[in-house]
Scaffold this motif. Structure first.
Motif, PDB file in Angstrom:
ATOM      1  N   GLY A 197       7.526  40.065  59.234  1.00 27.38           N
ATOM      2  CA  GLY A 197       7.156  40.243  60.624  1.00 27.38           C
ATOM      3  C   GLY A 197       6.788  38.957  61.337  1.00 27.38           C
ATOM      4  N   PHE A 198       6.924  37.802  60.649  1.00 26.55           N
ATOM      5  CA  PHE A 198       6.592  36.513  61.257  1.00 26.55           C
ATOM      6  C   PHE A 198       7.839  35.648  61.402  1.00 26.55           C
ATOM      7  CE2 PHE A 198       2.401  37.908  60.332  1.00 26.55           C
ATOM      8  CZ  PHE A 198       1.545  37.182  61.145  1.00 26.55           C
ATOM      9  N   GLN A 199       7.781  34.714  62.331  1.00 25.09           N
ATOM     10  CA  GLN A 199       8.855  33.773  62.599  1.00 25.09           C
ATOM     11  C   GLN A 199       8.324  32.354  62.468  1.00 25.09           C
ATOM     12  OE1 GLN A 199      10.010  33.646  66.735  1.00 25.09           O
ATOM     13  NE2 GLN A 199      12.019  32.747  66.302  1.00 25.09           N
ATOM     14  N   VAL A 200       9.100  31.486  61.823  1.00 25.04           N
ATOM     15  CA  VAL A 200       8.755  30.063  61.757  1.00 25.04           C
ATOM     16  C   VAL A 200       9.066  29.431  63.110  1.00 25.04           C
ATOM     17  CG1 VAL A 200       9.266  27.844  60.682  1.00 25.04           C
ATOM     18  CG2 VAL A 200       9.140  29.918  59.282  1.00 25.04           C
ATOM     19  N   GLU A 201       8.103  28.687  63.657  1.00 29.49           N
ATOM     20  CA  GLU A 201       8.295  28.056  64.964  1.00 29.49           C
ATOM     21  C   GLU A 201       8.394  26.532  64.890  1.00 29.49           C
ATOM     22  OE1 GLU A 201       6.819  30.766  68.470  1.00 29.49           O
ATOM     23  OE2 GLU A 201       5.129  29.711  67.567  1.00 29.49           O
ATOM     24  N   ALA A 202       7.969  25.948  63.776  1.00 33.50           N
ATOM     25  CA  ALA A 202       8.045  24.496  63.626  1.00 33.50           C
ATOM     26  C   ALA A 202       8.057  24.143  62.151  1.00 33.50           C
ATOM     27  CB  ALA A 202       6.873  23.812  64.326  1.00 33.50           C
ATOM     28  N   VAL A 203       8.752  23.049  61.824  1.00 31.54           N
ATOM     29  CA  VAL A 203       8.812  22.578  60.433  1.00 31.54           C
ATOM     30  C   VAL A 203       8.699  21.059  60.413  1.00 31.54           C
ATOM     31  CG1 VAL A 203      10.246  24.502  59.647  1.00 31.54           C
ATOM     32  CG2 VAL A 203      11.338  22.397  60.462  1.00 31.54           C
ATOM     33  N   SER A 204       8.284  20.539  59.278  1.00 27.60           N
ATOM     34  CA  SER A 204       8.302  19.100  59.046  1.00 27.60           C
ATOM     35  C   SER A 204       9.741  18.694  58.753  1.00 27.60           C
ATOM     36  CB  SER A 204       7.396  18.756  57.860  1.00 27.60           C
ATOM     37  OG  SER A 204       7.583  17.426  57.450  1.00 27.60           O
ATOM     38  N   PRO A 205      10.297  17.766  59.519  1.00 27.86           N
ATOM     39  CA  PRO A 205      11.717  17.426  59.347  1.00 27.86           C
ATOM     40  C   PRO A 205      12.042  16.754  58.016  1.00 27.86           C
ATOM     41  CG  PRO A 205      10.672  15.883  60.854  1.00 27.86           C
ATOM     42  CD  PRO A 205       9.675  16.978  60.606  1.00 27.86           C
ATOM     43  N   ASP A 206      11.062  16.112  57.393  1.00 30.02           N
ATOM     44  CA  ASP A 206      11.307  15.391  56.147  1.00 30.02           C
ATOM     45  C   ASP A 206      11.480  16.311  54.948  1.00 30.02           C
ATOM     46  OD1 ASP A 206      10.957  12.924  57.493  1.00 30.02           O
ATOM     47  OD2 ASP A 206       8.795  13.152  57.339  1.00 30.02           O
ATOM     48  N   ASP A 207      10.730  17.407  54.932  1.00 28.80           N
ATOM     49  CA  ASP A 207      10.699  18.235  53.726  1.00 28.80           C
ATOM     50  C   ASP A 207      10.762  19.743  53.991  1.00 28.80           C
ATOM     51  OD1 ASP A 207       8.159  18.657  54.797  1.00 28.80           O
ATOM     52  OD2 ASP A 207       7.171  17.313  53.364  1.00 28.80           O
ATOM     53  N   GLY A 208      10.826  20.143  55.252  1.00 26.82           N
ATOM     54  CA  GLY A 208      10.940  21.560  55.573  1.00 26.82           C
ATOM     55  C   GLY A 208       9.655  22.352  55.471  1.00 26.82           C
ATOM     56  N   VAL A 209       8.525  21.687  55.289  1.00 29.66           N
ATOM     57  CA  VAL A 209       7.244  22.404  55.215  1.00 29.66           C
ATOM     58  C   VAL A 209       6.989  23.114  56.547  1.00 29.66           C
ATOM     59  CG1 VAL A 209       4.735  22.101  55.101  1.00 29.66           C
ATOM     60  CG2 VAL A 209       6.217  20.961  53.438  1.00 29.66           C
ATOM     61  N   VAL A 210       6.592  24.360  56.472  1.00 32.86           N
ATOM     62  CA  VAL A 210       6.339  25.166  57.670  1.00 32.86           C
ATOM     63  C   VAL A 210       5.106  24.647  58.396  1.00 32.86           C
ATOM     64  CG1 VAL A 210       5.744  27.461  58.524  1.00 32.86           C
ATOM     65  CG2 VAL A 210       7.428  27.212  56.683  1.00 32.86           C
ATOM     66  N   GLU A 211       5.236  24.436  59.699  1.00 34.35           N
ATOM     67  CA  GLU A 211       4.152  23.862  60.490  1.00 34.35           C
ATOM     68  C   GLU A 211       3.610  24.801  61.570  1.00 34.35           C
ATOM     69  OE1 GLU A 211       2.631  21.006  60.059  1.00 34.35           O
ATOM     70  OE2 GLU A 211       3.929  20.012  58.600  1.00 34.35           O
ATOM     71  N   ALA A 212       4.317  25.892  61.870  1.00 38.33           N
ATOM     72  CA  ALA A 212       3.831  26.845  62.870  1.00 38.33           C
ATOM     73  C   ALA A 212       4.541  28.172  62.668  1.00 38.33           C
ATOM     74  CB  ALA A 212       4.063  26.329  64.285  1.00 38.33           C
ATOM     75  N   ILE A 213       3.811  29.278  62.864  1.00 41.06           N
ATOM     76  CA  ILE A 213       4.388  30.611  62.737  1.00 41.06           C
ATOM     77  C   ILE A 213       3.853  31.501  63.862  1.00 41.06           C
ATOM     78  CG2 ILE A 213       4.637  30.440  60.228  1.00 41.06           C
ATOM     79  CD1 ILE A 213       2.199  32.273  59.936  1.00 41.06           C
ATOM     80  N   ARG A 214       4.557  32.613  64.091  1.00 42.22           N
ATOM     81  CA  ARG A 214       4.133  33.572  65.112  1.00 42.22           C
ATOM     82  C   ARG A 214       4.586  34.966  64.701  1.00 42.22           C
ATOM     83  NH1 ARG A 214       2.480  32.868  70.395  1.00 42.22           N
ATOM     84  NH2 ARG A 214       2.902  30.631  70.082  1.00 42.22           N
TER      85      ARG A 214
END
Length: 258
Positions: A197-214
């Motif tokens: 039920g959540f969406q990833v809204e931002a990631v770290s470009p170097d390693d794909g670590v999730v940085e924001a969700i909604r």
């Protein structure tokens, strides 16, 4: 004064704990000044929400009373999430987290969401939101995600910066513009499996670590892995003011519905 929004801030715990080398004999609850001042910057009134358990608890006040009275909730940073909360054992003793705080904050998330109030998570807060809805975490990004950049530098602390990609088509992109932005980074844990039920809204470009969700439906729930309350324009970081305003607008809308 009555027109000002009242925003709950989840408490940090300093409490008796047999796994901690230095622990008090009594439980202390506190919030970071920067988080309160961030909420106040747009005219809202921050209110620390106390715990509703422990040997000193008495009376009939419950978490639902705070969820009914307040207009929204900010889950802020602090101790690691206990791996048992998402079905794992700590890989190292120092990553055992804070089970007491987890239980308290999960109860807060459920109560505020049930009351139709928005919930915003910062750092640990976004990790807790993910776990509370069925997601999992990397207990330590460096150990479990080879090749990852340094997301926490103990010496630099909130002056450790890196780029983040805000994904197009998301609400966050509408608020901050899609593309690459500079943010601070003060975490060694992170989202592994995203909650349903959540969406990833931002990631770290170097390693794909999730940085924001909604949350994509139902209650207003969102969070970022960085600390918007630490951001200062002179440091060249993204202006997070639209994030706060969006959250407060959701809080105002929830109040108007009542």
């Amino acid at each position: 004064m009555d027109g000002r929004l009242k925003i709950g801030i989840s408490a940090c715990f300093f409490h008796p704990d047999g796994e901690r080398k230095a622990a008090p004999s009594k439980t202390l609850l506190w919030i970071e000044q920067s988080t309160a001042h961030w909420v106040m910057s747009q005219g809202a009134l921050p209110v620390m929400v106390p715990s509703f358990a422990g040997e000193t608890f008495r009376g009939e006040v419950r978490v639902e009373d705070y969820a009914s009275w307040l207009d929204g909730l900010v889950m802020h940073g602090g101790a690691d999430v206990w791996p048992g909360t998402y079905g794992e054992q700590p890989l190292k003793p120092e990553w055992h987290g804070d089970r007491v705080r987890d239980e308290y904050e999960i109860a807060l998330v459920k109560a505020f969401s049930a009351a139709g109030k928005p919930v915003f998570g910062i750092c640990r807060g976004v990790q807790l939101l993910n776990v509370a809805h069925g997601g999992t975490l990397f207990q330590d990004i460096t150990t479990q995600k080879p090749g990852a950049r340094v997301h926490r530098d103990a010496a630099a602390y909130d002056l450790n910066f890196h780029e983040v990609d805000i994904l197009p088509g998301t609400r966050l992109a509408q608020l901050l513009q899609p593309g690459r932005h500079r943010i601070n980074s003060v975490h060694h844990q992170g989202i592994k499996d995203l909650a349903p039920g959540f969406q990833v809204e931002a990631v770290s470009p170097d390693d794909g670590v999730v940085e924001a969700i909604r949350h994509t439906g139902g209650p207003w729930i969102a969070g970022v892995q960085w600390h918007p309350e630490f951001h200062r324009p002179e440091l060249g970081v993204v202006d997070d003011t639209p994030l706060l305003r969006d959250f407060l607008e959701a809080a105002r809308a929830a109040r108007n519905i009542r």
